[in-house]
Design a protein around this motif. Structure first.
Motif, PDB file in Angstrom:
ATOM      1  N   LYS A   1      42.967 -47.946 -18.088  1.00 21.43           N
ATOM      2  CA  LYS A   1      43.881 -49.090 -18.256  1.00 21.43           C
ATOM      3  C   LYS A   1      44.874 -49.145 -17.101  1.00 21.43           C
ATOM      4  N   THR A   2      45.382 -50.352 -16.854  1.00 21.44           N
ATOM      5  CA  THR A   2      46.508 -50.471 -15.928  1.00 21.44           C
ATOM      6  C   THR A   2      47.792 -50.406 -16.760  1.00 21.44           C
ATOM      7  N   ALA A   3      48.919 -50.266 -16.068  1.00 13.32           N
ATOM      8  CA  ALA A   3      50.198 -50.212 -16.806  1.00 13.32           C
ATOM      9  C   ALA A   3      50.445 -51.509 -17.587  1.00 13.32           C
ATOM     10  N   PRO A   4      50.232 -52.697 -16.986  1.00 11.85           N
ATOM     11  CA  PRO A   4      50.458 -53.917 -17.779  1.00 11.85           C
ATOM     12  C   PRO A   4      49.517 -54.018 -18.995  1.00 11.85           C
ATOM     13  N   GLU A   5      48.274 -53.539 -18.838  1.00 14.07           N
ATOM     14  CA  GLU A   5      47.350 -53.567 -19.994  1.00 14.07           C
ATOM     15  C   GLU A   5      47.830 -52.616 -21.094  1.00 14.07           C
ATOM     16  N   ALA A   6      48.259 -51.437 -20.669  1.00 13.69           N
ATOM     17  CA  ALA A   6      48.767 -50.469 -21.660  1.00 13.69           C
ATOM     18  C   ALA A   6      50.004 -51.042 -22.357  1.00 13.69           C
ATOM     19  N   ALA A   7      50.850 -51.727 -21.572  1.00 16.31           N
ATOM     20  CA  ALA A   7      52.062 -52.324 -22.165  1.00 16.31           C
ATOM     21  C   ALA A   7      51.663 -53.387 -23.193  1.00 16.31           C
ATOM     22  N   ASP A   8      50.647 -54.200 -22.864  1.00 13.34           N
ATOM     23  CA  ASP A   8      50.187 -55.221 -23.820  1.00 13.34           C
ATOM     24  C   ASP A   8      49.758 -54.573 -25.134  1.00 13.34           C
ATOM     25  N   GLU A   9      48.994 -53.486 -25.013  1.00 18.09           N
ATOM     26  CA  GLU A   9      48.499 -52.854 -26.239  1.00 18.09           C
ATOM     27  C   GLU A   9      49.649 -52.302 -27.087  1.00 18.09           C
ATOM     28  N   ILE A  10      50.619 -51.708 -26.403  1.00 15.63           N
ATOM     29  CA  ILE A  10      51.778 -51.167 -27.130  1.00 15.63           C
ATOM     30  C   ILE A  10      52.511 -52.302 -27.862  1.00 15.63           C
ATOM     31  N   ILE A  11      52.730 -53.386 -27.135  1.00 19.65           N
ATOM     32  CA  ILE A  11      53.527 -54.486 -27.709  1.00 19.65           C
ATOM     33  C   ILE A  11      52.753 -55.209 -28.825  1.00 19.65           C
TER      34      ILE A  11
ATOM     35  N   PHE B   1      54.594 -46.137 -15.447  1.00 19.37           N
ATOM     36  CA  PHE B   1      54.959 -47.505 -15.859  1.00 19.37           C
ATOM     37  C   PHE B   1      55.949 -48.102 -14.854  1.00 19.37           C
ATOM     38  N   ASP B   2      55.543 -49.254 -14.285  1.00 22.10           N
ATOM     39  CA  ASP B   2      56.406 -49.956 -13.329  1.00 22.10           C
ATOM     40  C   ASP B   2      57.575 -50.595 -14.083  1.00 22.10           C
ATOM     41  N   LEU B   3      58.493 -51.148 -13.305  1.00 26.51           N
ATOM     42  CA  LEU B   3      59.723 -51.673 -13.905  1.00 26.51           C
ATOM     43  C   LEU B   3      59.449 -52.840 -14.861  1.00 26.51           C
ATOM     44  N   SER B   4      58.495 -53.703 -14.491  1.00 27.14           N
ATOM     45  CA  SER B   4      58.326 -54.886 -15.352  1.00 27.14           C
ATOM     46  C   SER B   4      57.602 -54.525 -16.653  1.00 27.14           C
ATOM     47  N   SER B   5      56.633 -53.602 -16.610  1.00 28.50           N
ATOM     48  CA  SER B   5      56.007 -53.155 -17.872  1.00 28.50           C
ATOM     49  C   SER B   5      57.036 -52.414 -18.727  1.00 28.50           C
ATOM     50  N   THR B   6      57.865 -51.609 -18.065  1.00 25.04           N
ATOM     51  CA  THR B   6      58.910 -50.870 -18.794  1.00 25.04           C
ATOM     52  C   THR B   6      59.826 -51.857 -19.512  1.00 25.04           C
ATOM     53  N   ARG B   7      60.251 -52.871 -18.785  1.00 26.80           N
ATOM     54  CA  ARG B   7      61.146 -53.874 -19.365  1.00 26.80           C
ATOM     55  C   ARG B   7      60.528 -54.504 -20.614  1.00 26.80           C
ATOM     56  N   ARG B   8      59.256 -54.911 -20.501  1.00 26.89           N
ATOM     57  CA  ARG B   8      58.613 -55.600 -21.635  1.00 26.89           C
ATOM     58  C   ARG B   8      58.544 -54.699 -22.867  1.00 26.89           C
TER      59      ARG B   8
END
Ligand SMILES: N=CN[C@@H](CCC(=O)O)C(=O)O
Ligand SMILES: [Zn+2]
Length: 407
Positions: free
Chosen positions: A179-189, A219-226
Motif C-alpha cells: 500500500k501507499t501512505a494515502p491508500e493506508a490512510a483511506d483504509e484507516i479512515i 506517513f507524509d504530512l497530508s495523510s497524517t493530517r487526514r
C-alpha cells in the motif's frame, strides 16, 4: 517551568499521608488530606485504615506517568540491537523489512492470550519502577483484525490490572506492505475508525488517543493530517509521532489541529516549538530513543524556555527496551540538560497533561487519584541521581490508594 510543573512540588514532601479511610462511601482511591502528620492524625483519629505506612525519613512522590509506550507485541528484536551497534540506522533496518514490520509479522501470528501474558509482565515491571499511569499504543497490527486484537489486550489490562492505562490507536504506525501512505490512510479512515467508533459506543473497547508515525518514508504530512482529523472528529485526543528523523513540520500541524501531544521532536523547527507553546500542545520527549539510535537530542531547553509543556516517556518498544521512568529522567537530565525538578514534573504532572489527565493524575493534591511512590531516602533527587538504582530506592508503589508493589 510551566504552571503545571510548580504544582508537583508544593505537595511532594509532607511527612505523612493517609488514604482510603474505611468509612462507607469513601473508598474511592482519592487523596483525602495532605499535611503535617499531627494535623492528619487529629483529622482522622476516629477512623480505621486498611494499611498505615510510616514514611518518616522517606519521600512521597506522585506516581510516575509514562506518556509513550508500545508495550503489546511478539517477536524479539535483540538481533537488531547488534545491527545498530554495528552502524545500521533505524531506517536502514526498517527498509530491509526489520523494525516495525518484523514486529508486525510476529504480532499478527500471536494469540490474544500470548500477547496479554507478555503485556502483563511488562506492565508489572513498569509498576515496580514506579509507573502508575501509562500510555499504551496499538500499532503492530496495521490491519484491522490485529489492531483490534491489540486494543482488546489493552482493554483487558485496563479492566484487570491496578495500573492506569491511556489507550492509543496507532494503526498508522507503518505503511502496510503493498500500500501507499494515502491508500493506508483511506483504509484507516473508512474502515478502522468507524469500527472503533462502534466498539467504543458498545463499551467493548475504550480508546483515548489517535497516533500516526509522521515521517519521511512512512506517513507524509497530508495523510497524517487526514487520519488525525478523522480521529479528532470521533472524539479521540491527537497524540502522535512527529519530527523524529526528518523535519516534517509535524509540530506546526499538531498545533494547528489542536493536538494534545506530539512525541519525539528531535528535528522540530523553531516555528514548530513556538506554535506548540501557543497551542498548549505538549512535547513528549523520549530520551531512550535518542540515546539508543544515537540521534541528535531533542531541544528540551529551547522548548522549556519557549513555554512548551515538556513531558517524558520511556518509549518502551522492541527498539528501545526500557521500562523505567527513573532511568528516563536521568537521561533527560544528562543528555537533554533538564534539571531534576523539570524532569520530575515532566514524568508526572506534564505527562498526565499529555494524556489529558492532569486534572486527576500527576500530582499529590486533595481530590486527585491516590497514585504515589514512597522512596527510601529523605531526598527525592536520589530517584534520578542513582542511575539504575530505583529498584533499591522504591519501597512502595500505590495506585488509587492501594499498595500495588511493596519491596
Ligand atoms: N518511531 C516510531 N515508533 C517507535 C518505534 C517502534 C519500533 O521500532 O518498533 C518509537 O516511537 O520509537
Ligand atoms: Zn513510539
Amino acid at each position: 517551568m510551566s504552571e503545571a510543573c510548580r504544582l508537583v512540588f508544593s505537595f511532594s514532601t509532607f511527612p505523612d499521608l493517609l488514604g482510603r479511610p474505611t468509612v462507607p462511601g469513601t473508598k474511592d482511591g482519592l487523596i483525602k488530606a495532605i499535611g503535617p502528620a499531627d494535623a492528619i492524625q487529629k483529622m482522622f483519629s476516629e477512623e480505621t485504615f486498611e494499611e498505615r505506612i510510616d514514611c518518616s525519613g522517606k519521600c512521597i512522590l506522585p506516581g510516575l506517568v509514562d506518556a509513550h509506550t508500545h508495550p503489546v507485541w511478539a517477536g524479539e528484536r535483540v538481533h537488531e540491537f547488534a545491527m545498530k551497534l554495528a552502524g545500521a540506522t533505524y531506517m536502514d533496518i526498517h527498509r530491509a523489512g526489520g523494525g516495525i514490520n518484523f514486529t508486525v509479522e510476529h504480532t499478527r501470528q500471536a494469540s490474544e492470550e500470548e500477547l496479554f501474558c507478555s503485556f502483563q509482565e511488562r506492565l508489572q515491571r513498569m509498576m515496580r519502577a514506579g509507573t502508575t499511569l501509562v500510555e499504551c499504543k496499538s500499532g503492530y497490527g496495521l490491519n484491522l483484525e490485529t489492531e483490534l486484537k491489540m486494543l482488546r489486550v489493552i482493554e483487558r489490562a485496563r479492566r484487570q490490572l491496578p495500573i492506569g492505562i491511556s489507550a492509543t490507536y496507532c494503526g498508522a504506525h507503518s505503511v502496510p506492505k503493498g500500500k501507499t501512505a494515502p491508500e493506508a490512510a483511506d483504509e484507516i479512515i473508512n474502515s478502522h475508525l468507524p469500527k472503533l467508533k462502534e466498539l467504543g459506543r458498545s463499551g467493548e473497547i475504550h480508546v483515548d488517543n489517535i497516533d500516526v508515525f509522521c515521517e519521511k518514508g512512512v506517513f507524509d504530512l497530508s495523510s497524517t493530517r487526514r487520519i488525525l482529523q478523522s480521529g479528532k472528529e470521533m472524539g479521540l485526543q491527537i497524540n502522535f509521532h512527529g519530527d523524529e528523523l526528518h523535519p516534517m513540520k509535524a509540530a506546526e500541524l499538531g498545533a494547528e489541529l489542536g493536538a494534545q501531544a506530539i512525541s519525539h521532536l528531535e528535528e522540530v523547527s523553531d516555528e514548530g516549538i513556538v506554535a506548540m507553546a501557543m497551542a498548549r500542545c505538549s512535547a513528549v520527549l523520549l530520551p531512550t530513543t535518542a540515546y539508543m539510535l544515537r540521534l541528535k537530542q531533542p531541544r528540551a531547553r529551547k522548548m522549556l524556555d519557549e513555554g512548551v509543556i515538556v513531558a517524558l516517556g520511556s518509549d518502551f518498544n522492541p527498539n528501545a527496551y526500557c521500562f523505567s521512568m527513573p532511568v528516563v529522567m536521568h537521561l533527560a537530565c544528562v543528555n537533554m540538560r533538564m534539571s531534576m525538578p523539570e524532569a520530575l514534573a515532566a514524568a508526572t504532572i506534564n505527562a498526565a497533561y499529555a494524556l489529558g489527565k492532569s486534572d486527576t493524575h500527576g500530582s499529590l493534591e486533595v481530590g486527585k487519584q491516590g497514585d504515589l511512590i514512597i522512596i527510601n531516602s529523605s531526598r527525592w533527587e536520589h530517584l534520578i541521581y542513582q542511575f539504575g538504582g530505583h529498584h533499591e530506592l522504591i519501597e512502595y508503589v500505590v495506585a488509587k490508594g492501594k499498595v500495588i508493589y511493596k519491596k
